[in-house]
Structure formats: C-alpha cells, structure tokens
Design an enzyme around this catalytic site. Structure first.
Site, PDB file in Angstrom:
ATOM      1  N   ASP A 560       3.927   0.471   0.832  1.00 37.83           N
ATOM      2  CA  ASP A 560       3.051   0.953   1.918  1.00 37.83           C
ATOM      3  C   ASP A 560       2.315  -0.225   2.540  1.00 37.83           C
ATOM      4  OD1 ASP A 560       3.744   3.114   0.429  1.00 37.83           O
ATOM      5  OD2 ASP A 560       1.706   3.570  -0.250  1.00 37.83           O
ATOM      6  N   ASP A 561       2.286  -1.332   1.833  1.00 37.70           N
ATOM      7  CA  ASP A 561       1.548  -2.489   2.328  1.00 37.70           C
ATOM      8  C   ASP A 561       2.414  -3.456   3.115  1.00 37.70           C
ATOM      9  OD1 ASP A 561      -0.728  -1.573   1.116  1.00 37.70           O
ATOM     10  OD2 ASP A 561      -0.374  -2.682  -0.731  1.00 37.70           O
TER      11      ASP A 561
END
Ligand code: ATP
Ligand code: MG
Length: 690
Positions: A560-561
C-alpha cells in the site's frame, strides 16, 4: 525454479576477503551501490558457524524444499513428544479455490512447549544455567533465575491458575511490563494448556478491554505499576478502567492477579477491588513447586496475539503448539548461529511477536540465557544499551531499525565509550533497515566484525522467513538476503504470476511452513480474504519486495506504500533510505499524494538530527540527494519538517496517518489507538505549511 536460482547463488565465493567497497560507500562515492556491495563474513566466524557457506546452506535448503516432511520431522524429533505425530507430517491447503484454507503440522503429536522449554533443559543438565537475567529500568535493580528456579516459579503460578479454575483452552490476558513474571506467565499458561493473549503494557484501557472481550478472558494477570525512564506508569489504573469497559461488553473478570512491582510503586498506593484483585506475591508462592503438564495436541492453540496495527485495525493472530515450537527454536538457532555459551538480548517487548518467539520461546527452547530489560534504551542516557551489553557480556544483540536510527542520531560517543567486545552477532527486525543505519550498526556498534541478521518476518509467520544466516552469506546492507529453510518466497505481479530473475512486486509465500498462523481468532473469513484471496494459491504478506541480479531480496515496504510516479513504481523505503543517508536527516517517512500530472507525487516527512535547523537550503540538498541516488523521478515534491513521526507502540512509522496529513484529510485519521504518542500528529499538522 526457485531452487535453481538459489543454486546459482550458492556458487558465490565464500569466506574470502573482508569488507569490499565499504569505505567508498561511506564516503559517498558509490552511493547507490548497495546492490554491488557484498560484505563477506569473517573467515574465523564462518569456520565456527552452524552454516558455514552458501554451499552448505544450499544443501540444507534443498532438502527442506524437496522433502519438507523429512526435514522437519528430523528436527521435531529433538523435542519431547509424549506421542508422536501421525503418518502425515503436515497438511495444507493454501488455495481458496480448492476449499477452506487449512494448515496443520505434526497433527496427532502430543507435547507441551513449557515442558520443552524448561523440564527438558533441566533434565539435560542445564538446571543451574541462567535462563533469565532481568535488568530494571533503574540500573541499580537487577535479578536472575536459573532454569531450575524458573521451572519452580512457573509451576507455582500454573498451580495457582489451575486452582482458580483456568482449564485447557481458556484464555488468559497478560498485561505486564518487561519483568521476569511476563515470560513466566506465558509459560505457566502453556503448561496447563491455557491460551495466553499478551497485551503490550503501553496500550490504553480501551485497547486492553477490546482484547479482553475478544478472547473472553477468564483471568487477567498484571502488575501495579512500572517505571519507564523517570516516569511511573500506573498500570493497575488502566486495567481497572479496562475491566469496567469489558464488563459492559459482557466479559466480567473475577480474578485480576496483580504483581507488586516494588521498584515502581508500593502496594499501599495501589487502587484495589477486594475480592477481584489479588496480590501475586500473597498467593502464588504458597503453591507447590511442581505441576503436572497438560499434554496437548500439536494443533491445539498456544496463543493469540494482535498485529501492531501499522496498516489498520489489529488482527488477532492465532498460533498453535507443535509447529510453532519447532519453527521458533530452529530459526533462533540458525539465524543467530546460537552457541550454548551465548548471552542473548532482544530489545523487543513480550507484548509483540518478537518477544514471544525470540525473547521467550525460541531462546528458551534452545536452553539459552536471555536478558529481559524493563527500561528505556536512552535512560539514564543513550549509552544504556552498550552498558547492558558490557554488564552481561551480551554476545547476540537483536533490535529494531527505529532504535538503531535513534541511537545513531545521539552520536558515536555513547557507543565507543563501552567495550562491546562480547558481541558476536547483531540482529534487526520490524522495518526495512536503511543501508546507512545498517552501516552504522555494523561499523560502530559491531566494530565491523559482527554479521547482522536482518530478519524479515511477521506476527503471522510466527518466525523468521528470510534472514542472512551469519557466516554463510556475504551480506548486502539493507537486504534480508535469502529464505530460511522450508520457506519459498515468490514475487508475483499484479495478476498473481510469479516473476523470476531481477524483479520487483508483491511478496508471497508458496507452501506452508511449521510456524505459520492457523487463523485470525474468530474470523477465518478475514484470514482468507486478507492473506489468501489476493493471489490465489499463495500466502500474501502485504509487503513489496524486489530481487536483485544476485538473487538477494530487498523489502520495499507495504505494498500500500508503493508510490506510482509517472508510471514508475517506487518503494517508499528506497526514498527514505536516500534521505536518511544525508548526515542531517535523522529519520524520514515517505508517502504518495495525488498529483495532477504525475498521478502520484512523493511527499516526505523529515526529522532532523538534534541541533540542526530547518532551512530552504537543506530542503534543496535533501531533494538533490534523492535525485542523485535514485533518479529525478523519485525526487520528493514536498518536504514536510517533522519534529517527530507517528509511530506504533512497537516503534514503526504509521504511514496511513501520514498519508492523510499529506493529503490534508485531517478528519479521516482513523484508528490512532495504537500510536505511541498521539500528540505527534498535532505537531505535524501545525507544521504543514512551513
Ligand atoms: P499490521 O499488520 O497490523 O499493520 P504490522 O504489519 O506492523 O501491523 P507486525 O507483524 O509486527 O505488524 O510486523 C510485520 C511487518 O513488519 C512486515 O510485514 C514488514 O512490513 C515489516 N518488517 C518486519 N521485519 C522486517 C525486515 N527485517 N525488513 C523489512 N520489513 C520488515
Ligand atoms: Mg502486518
């Protein structure tokens, strides 16, 4: 395929030489050369190591993959089982398309992990060996217990718990700081087949109540107070409030066993509810010092533990007995090249998985001497860790990048003041370790002679998944190198196709391993949805990873990063490492923000070294550093000065909150209950336009 790839790696030259390129890299001449920067193990070290070369590793690895049943049952046979497991050593279905996900190891085997940690070692002649050293928050307080003494005390507590009605399968919540009573409580539960759920003693009443309710605890074990640095924290008040909350939710606790922590608070000053609250010291010592073991099936639950909550609502991870036992013991032994003469210190709290697997179970299963440290690493000053290392002659020191970075910021003087000559092996866990922090840890703390075991794993995996076996592999600063025995990491693309060679993508694992978690407590559906549905057939870790030309693995942070700038996929870890390599940058956290042209832009929160001021010039220099090391496409669009970063109580940066701040969605900060210091958020918001 993976075997082939590891095989080619095993042909790397081993042993020879010492530290290649290192000086050049420190001087900044080849800053982006981590990939080419092989640091060879010291010849002497390799000679005595359990796994002495890539070739030796490969032999063992190959067998673990081709014959997992044989590999793991040979190891499991070194433990005590009152009944051996059935014909099928393991059973697995990781593919949601084939039915419910299910993992079992050594099913039908009957054992007890407490017996294997204590009684078995005492019988083997280790009774008078120190099991636990305790170092108090204030340096003048310490203590120790031999294996005999620890067994004795665990039995007394186990007898007490049985006496108040705790039975096999019942849940016990443990809310204790780093006292010897914490592993003792875990072992006592395990001895009687009760399921422990340790809650980090820094959590709020609300978080504690949630966890008590979730597992319908029978008993809560706590203490009255703890000192952290100069501050006294009244734990009992937090527990009292939690018990009021949990009762409202229908789980009322009849017994709150409270240890009087005399160095923090006298019992007279403790709020008390007669009938429910009981002083540990008043009852436990009255019980017999031997206690029959409750023999359990390998697949009976051992404990329940919540993840740190870096990415969202914590998940209640369930581990069972047999596979977890075999896996934590084996990973501990090889990852740290354990020798019976070692003194081992892991700075993690038992409230996290690291404290379960590598403060308590893994080391004790090996008959190791373990240090339990109650205090803070910078109290009374930043030399405390090195002082402890000299005091106990610590040979294996296992910690987290966040601590390495913060001690690095305080300067070398605190480190070099102490000898540290007992150190043999260093370890890191929790986040990707930035190469510059890695080098400082290696050069300054370890005097360039101790290999660093950078262990990649998760609460869910129970034990190490990838780790550079010390002595076997040439290391690369910041890479977790290769998988542990029996683990098959794969990198897949968006469509779930495995990619080979030099690549980058989603990190998954093919096939099960003994230490894998079996479910999320009470929510098998969430277990399948979160971990097994995204890429059918695989366990999905949630992390991004790249593999370099030599087959080394580099964790790039949570997927997600990953930030997508004009079509370039950039791992936040990479940009952060570039920023932190600047001597004025103490810590950095990078997130993606919406960008009209590029799709996503890079937004960097930067904490400066003590005494350095914010300036336009520094801002430009930092951006330039990233351009030079990675490329213009990765240059931050915004640098946000940060006096501190929001971190979980286990010390990890909580990027999900930073993303909201970066995109100015201040009313959507979400669950902040696992933040160590919520006030950091306001301070950051105040600096938004500086
Ligand atoms: P949550 O799952 O609730 O968001 P969490 O993932 O932080 O919390 P843990 O299980 O404590 O909870 O942490 C595991 C994660 O930590 C890994 O998925 C990875 O992102 C990171 N991690 C741990 N060790 C390493 C390492 N050596 N290198 C890189 N990343 C690591
Ligand atoms: Mg996680």
């Amino acid at each position: 395929n993976y075997l082939r790839h590891v095989e080619s790696m095993a042909k790397l030259p081993s042993g020879a030489g010492s530290i290649s390129h290192l000086n050049a890299v420190i001087l900044g001449e080849s800053l982006a050369s981590e990939e080419n920067d092989l640091i060879f193990p010291n010849v002497e070290f390799s000679r005595q190591a359990l796994v002495s070369s890539p070739q030796k590793y490969f032999e063992m690895y190959k067998r673990s993959i081709e014959d997992p049943a044989g590999f793991w049952s040979d190891i499991a046979s070194e433990f005590y089982w009152i009944e051996k497991w059935g014909k099928e050593v393991y059973y697995e279905n990781l593919d949601v398309r084939e039915g419910p996900v299910k993992i079992e190891w050594f099913k039908g085997g009957v054992t007890n992990i407490c017996y294997n940690c204590l009684d078995r070692n005492v019988e083997a002649g280790l009774g008078e060996k120190i099991a636990l050293y305790w170092e108090g928050n204030d340096p003048e307080f310490d203590g120790k217990l031999t294996y005999n003494k620890l067994l004795y005390k665990v039995c007394q507590l186990a007898n007490y718990l049985k006496d108040v009605g705790v039975k096999k399968g019942d849940a016990v919540v443990v809310y204790l700081p780093m006292l010897m009573e914490l592993p003792m409580a875990m072992l006592a539960c395990a001895r009687i087949g009760a399921v422990h759920s340790v809650v980090f003693a820094g959590f709020s009443a609300e978080a504690l109540a949630q966890r008590i309710v979730d597992c319908k605890a029978k008993v809560v074990i706590t203490c009255n107070a703890v000192k952290r640095g100069p501050k006294v924290i009244n734990l009992k008040e937090i527990v009292d409030a939690a018990l009021v909350e949990s009762a409202k939710e229908g789980v009322s606790i009849d017994i709150c066993l409270t240890y009087e922590n005399p160095t923090a608070m006298k019992r007279e000053n403790t709020k008390w509810k007669e009938g429910r609250d009981i002083w540990w010291q008043d009852v436990v010592p009255r019980y017999p010092a031997t206690c029959d073991v409750e023999w359990v099936d390998a697949e009976d639950p051992l404990f329940l533990l919540y993840t740190s909550g870096s990415t969202g609502k914590p998940k209640g991870v369930l581990h069972t007995t047999g596979g977890y036992m075999v896996y934590t013991a084996t990973t501990f032994k090889y990852a740290f090249d354990y020798k019976p003469s070692d003194v081992y210190w892991c700075t993690a709290d038992c409230g996290w998985i690291t404290g379960h697997s590598y403060v308590s179970y893994g080391p004790l299963l090996n008959g190791a001497t373990v240090i339990i440290f109650e205090g803070a690493p910078n109290y009374p000053d930043s030399g405390r860790c090195w002082d402890i290392i000299d005091k106990y002659k610590v040979s294996i020191f296992y910690t987290a990048p966040t601590l390495v970075r913060s001690l690095m910021r305080d300067g070398d003087g605190y480190v070099t003041k102490y000898s540290r000559k007992s150190l043999r092996v260093l370890g890191s866990v929790g986040e990707p370790i930035n190469p510059s922090a890695w080098r400082w840890f290696f050069n300054v703390v370890g005097d360039s002679r101790c290999p660093i075991s950078d262990t990649w794993w998760q609460t869910e995996t129970g034990g190490f998944m990838m780790v550079p076996l010390p002595g076997a592999w040439p290391q690369k600063p910041g890479s977790t190198t290769f998988p542990f025995f029996g683990v098959q990491p794969v990198i897949v693309d968006e469509k779930g196709q495995e990619i080979e060679g030099e690549c980058s993508g989603y990190l998954c694992v093919k096939c099960s391993w003994p230490g894998a978690f079996r479910t999320l407590y009470g929510d098998h559906e969430r277990y399948e949805t979160t971990y097994f549905k995204p890429f059918p057939g695989y366990y999905f870790s949630g992390d991004g990873c790249s593999r370099d030309k030599d087959g080394y693995h580099w964790l790039t942070g949570r997927v997600d990063d990953v930030v997508n700038v004009s079509g370039h996929r950039i791992g936040t870890a990479e940009v952060e490492s570039a920023l932190v390599s600047h001597p004025h940058c103490a810590e950095a956290a990078v997130v993606g923000v919406e960008h009209e042209v590029k799709g996503q832009g890079i937004y960097a929160f930067v904490t400066l070294v003590e005494g350095v001021d914010y300036s336009e010039e520094l801002r430009r220099t930092l951006i330039l550093t990233v351009r030079k090391q990675i490329g213009a496409f990765a240059a931050p669009d915004k640098i946000h000065w940060a006096p501190g970063l929001p971190k979980t109580r286990s010390g990890k940066i909580m990027r999900r909150i930073l993303r909201k701040i970066a995109s100015r969605q201040l009313d959507e900060l979400g669950d902040t209950s696992t933040l160590a210091d919520p006030s950091v958020v306001d301070k950051l918001i105040a600096l938004t336009d500086v």
